[in-house]
Design a protein around this motif. Structure first.
Motif, PDB file in Angstrom:
ATOM      1  N   TYR B  35      25.087  20.311  81.337  1.00  0.00           N
ATOM      2  CA  TYR B  35      25.619  19.289  81.799  1.00  0.00           C
ATOM      3  C   TYR B  35      25.508  19.564  79.537  1.00  0.00           C
ATOM      4  O   TYR B  35      25.152  21.074  79.533  1.00  0.00           O
ATOM      5  CB  TYR B  35      24.596  17.817  81.181  1.00  0.00           C
ATOM      6  N   LEU B  43      27.676  12.608  77.366  1.00  0.00           N
ATOM      7  CA  LEU B  43      27.335  13.809  78.011  1.00  0.00           C
ATOM      8  C   LEU B  43      28.069  13.801  79.417  1.00  0.00           C
ATOM      9  O   LEU B  43      28.021  13.024  80.589  1.00  0.00           O
ATOM     10  CB  LEU B  43      25.465  13.269  79.028  1.00  0.00           C
ATOM     11  N   PHE B  90      22.067  21.530  78.143  1.00  0.00           N
ATOM     12  CA  PHE B  90      20.985  20.430  78.873  1.00  0.00           C
ATOM     13  C   PHE B  90      21.681  20.808  80.605  1.00  0.00           C
ATOM     14  O   PHE B  90      21.109  21.438  81.686  1.00  0.00           O
ATOM     15  CB  PHE B  90      20.601  19.289  78.678  1.00  0.00           C
ATOM     16  N   GLU B 100      16.033  11.276  90.998  1.00  0.00           N
ATOM     17  CA  GLU B 100      16.076  11.465  89.717  1.00  0.00           C
ATOM     18  C   GLU B 100      16.099  12.567  89.502  1.00  0.00           C
ATOM     19  O   GLU B 100      16.070  13.498  89.788  1.00  0.00           O
ATOM     20  CB  GLU B 100      15.132  10.629  88.823  1.00  0.00           C
ATOM     21  N   GLN B 101      16.751  13.193  87.918  1.00  0.00           N
ATOM     22  CA  GLN B 101      16.647  14.491  87.640  1.00  0.00           C
ATOM     23  C   GLN B 101      16.116  14.419  86.506  1.00  0.00           C
ATOM     24  O   GLN B 101      15.760  13.866  85.541  1.00  0.00           O
ATOM     25  CB  GLN B 101      18.031  14.469  86.769  1.00  0.00           C
ATOM     26  N   PHE B 103      15.169  16.804  83.239  1.00  0.00           N
ATOM     27  CA  PHE B 103      15.695  17.655  82.374  1.00  0.00           C
ATOM     28  C   PHE B 103      14.647  18.264  81.403  1.00  0.00           C
ATOM     29  O   PHE B 103      13.808  18.127  80.849  1.00  0.00           O
ATOM     30  CB  PHE B 103      16.410  16.758  80.528  1.00  0.00           C
ATOM     31  N   GLY B 104      15.445  19.934  80.782  1.00  0.00           N
ATOM     32  CA  GLY B 104      15.225  20.630  80.078  1.00  0.00           C
ATOM     33  C   GLY B 104      15.251  19.974  78.657  1.00  0.00           C
ATOM     34  O   GLY B 104      15.461  19.133  78.396  1.00  0.00           O
ATOM     35  N   PRO B 105      14.515  20.539  77.342  1.00  0.00           N
ATOM     36  CA  PRO B 105      14.514  20.031  75.873  1.00  0.00           C
ATOM     37  C   PRO B 105      15.993  20.561  75.038  1.00  0.00           C
ATOM     38  O   PRO B 105      16.224  19.924  74.411  1.00  0.00           O
ATOM     39  CB  PRO B 105      13.220  21.034  75.515  1.00  0.00           C
TER      40      PRO B 105
END
Lengths: 111, 112
Positions: B35, B43, B90, B100-101, B103-105
């Motif tokens: 993203y 986003l 992201f 549901e996803q 997410f990384g930081p």
């Protein structure tokens, strides 16, 4: 056409008062819907999800959301806001086989 | 253990350079995503892979090329960087496409 519409770009509440973040969806069927929270300079975290098991969904940190098919809404609520709730909130729904994020609502919590 | 990790966290580079961002998930998920989040916090999905196969490819300049060596990794390579590429990128993963996803930081890319 957007799958979800977040009706408020900014919401400001006082600490201890209720929170309402509004999301409408556009779908001819009962979709999977999600709310995510993003604290400043952080990644997104799942707050809660609706997958047709129950219309009232409880999430983390005291948040909940109610799926209302008659109103095509999935509003996020919390009875009493805390300073740590200040963040960006995203409603997410499906469109064309993928998840689509709403434009986000910035929640400000005043002391 | 971090579920979805990205490297680097910050990336500052000049226009015209080529750079890569790496993403790894240890959740055993089949689907991974990239993203882009712009300065207004919007986003936008860029790409999605399912079991190393590209399944979503949004309208993204072909300077952006994702690569998935295995289902736990999804890297993003960007050629000839432009000022408008500055954003937070992201990576995310999910068990399947409608789930549901996680997410990384994020990787904050700044192009000067």
């Amino acid at each position: 056409a957007q799958s979800v519409t977040q009706l408020d770009s900014h919401v400001s509440v006082s600490e201890g008062t209720p929170v309402l973040l509004r999301c409408n969806y556009s779908s001819s069927y009962s979709p999977s819907l999600f709310w995510y929270v993003q604290h400043p300079n952080k990644g997104l975290q799942l707050l809660l999800k609706y997958t047709s098991a129950a219309t009232l969904v409880k999430g983390i940190n005291g948040f909940e959301a109610e799926f209302k098919k008659s109103e095509t809404s999935f509003h996020l609520t919390k009875p009493s806001a805390h300073m740590s709730d200040a963040a960006e909130y995203f409603c997410v729904g499906p469109r064309a086989g993928k998840s689509t994020f709403g434009d986000g609502t910035t929640l400000t919590v005043k002391p | 253990d971090t579920a979805v990790s990205q490297t680097p966290k910050y990336l500052v580079t000049q226009m015209g350079n080529d750079k890569s961002i790496k993403c790894e998930q240890n959740l055993g998920h089949d689907t991974m995503y990239w993203y882009k989040q712009d300065s207004k916090k919007f986003l936008k999905i860029m790409f999605s892979y399912n079991n190393k196969e590209l399944i979503i490819n949004e309208t993204v300049p072909n300077r952006f090329s994702p690569k998935s060596p295995d289902k736990a990794h999804l890297n993003l390579h960007i050629n000839s960087l432009e000022l408008g590429d500055s954003a937070v990128y992201f990576c995310a993963s999910s068990q399947a496409r409608a789930y549901e996803q996680y997410f990384g930081p994020g990787t904050r890319l700044t192009v000067t």
